[in-house]
Design a protein around this motif. Structure first.
Motif, PDB file in Angstrom:
ATOM      1  N   GLU A  25      55.247   0.637  60.781  1.00 26.24           N
ATOM      2  CA  GLU A  25      56.497  -0.164  60.198  1.00 26.24           C
ATOM      3  C   GLU A  25      56.443  -0.403  58.834  1.00 26.24           C
ATOM      4  OE1 GLU A  25      58.722  -1.207  62.255  1.00 26.24           O
ATOM      5  OE2 GLU A  25      58.158  -0.730  64.203  1.00 26.24           O
ATOM      6  N   ARG A  38      59.776   7.187  63.137  1.00 23.24           N
ATOM      7  CA  ARG A  38      59.809   6.785  64.346  1.00 23.24           C
ATOM      8  C   ARG A  38      59.326   7.529  65.727  1.00 23.24           C
ATOM      9  NH1 ARG A  38      61.482   1.355  63.606  1.00 23.24           N
ATOM     10  NH2 ARG A  38      62.986   1.450  62.200  1.00 23.24           N
ATOM     11  N   ILE A  41      55.990   5.955  65.855  1.00 24.27           N
ATOM     12  CA  ILE A  41      56.183   4.851  66.173  1.00 24.27           C
ATOM     13  C   ILE A  41      56.267   4.745  67.744  1.00 24.27           C
ATOM     14  CG2 ILE A  41      57.276   2.724  66.234  1.00 24.27           C
ATOM     15  CD1 ILE A  41      57.678   2.988  63.536  1.00 24.27           C
ATOM     16  N   CYS A  57      62.952   4.713  69.819  1.00 27.33           N
ATOM     17  CA  CYS A  57      62.383   5.281  68.836  1.00 27.33           C
ATOM     18  C   CYS A  57      62.821   7.020  68.836  1.00 27.33           C
ATOM     19  CB  CYS A  57      60.930   5.107  68.499  1.00 27.33           C
ATOM     20  SG  CYS A  57      60.690   3.458  68.208  1.00 27.33           S
TER      21      CYS A  57
END
Length: 117
Positions: A25, A38, A41, A57
């Motif tokens: 992040e 993303r 993530i 994501c």
């Protein structure tokens, strides 16, 4: 690769998923951050069983590159976690159409087909 992303990957390998997520992040705000951060993530969120957020994501990355194969696969894993078998099947078929040599894609496709047998 940025130091934040490198450290996030190290933490992820050690199973420290929450910490890895924090570093990923932070990396988003860095200049030159890869567009597909993303995806990383999402992979951590899948490991944390937060499938809905992980799906968001992967979908974001896929809006920028509809052939992003790692996001197609990650999306399929999220959808399996959400018991959305048909959508997971479609995502895996899209991934296989891009790379039919990856055994993981075929493995999860077989799981889905067995579920519908």
């Amino acid at each position: 690769m940025s130091k934040l992303i490198e450290y996030a990957k190290e933490l992820e390998e050690k199973g420290r998923f929450e910490d890895a997520l924090n570093y990923y992040e932070m990396a988003i705000d860095e200049k030159g951050c890869p567009f597909d951060i993303r995806k990383d993530i999402g992979q951590v969120l899948n490991k944390l069983k937060d499938y809905e957020e992980a799906l968001n994501c992967f979908d974001l990355v896929l809006t920028m590159d509809e052939h992003h194969i790692d996001s197609l696969f990650g999306r399929a894993i999220s959808l399996i976690g959400l018991n959305r078998w048909v959508d997971a099947y479609r995502s895996l078929v899209d991934a296989i159409n891009l790379d039919n040599t990856n055994a993981n894609y075929w493995y999860y496709l077989a799981i889905i087909l067995k579920e519908y047998d």
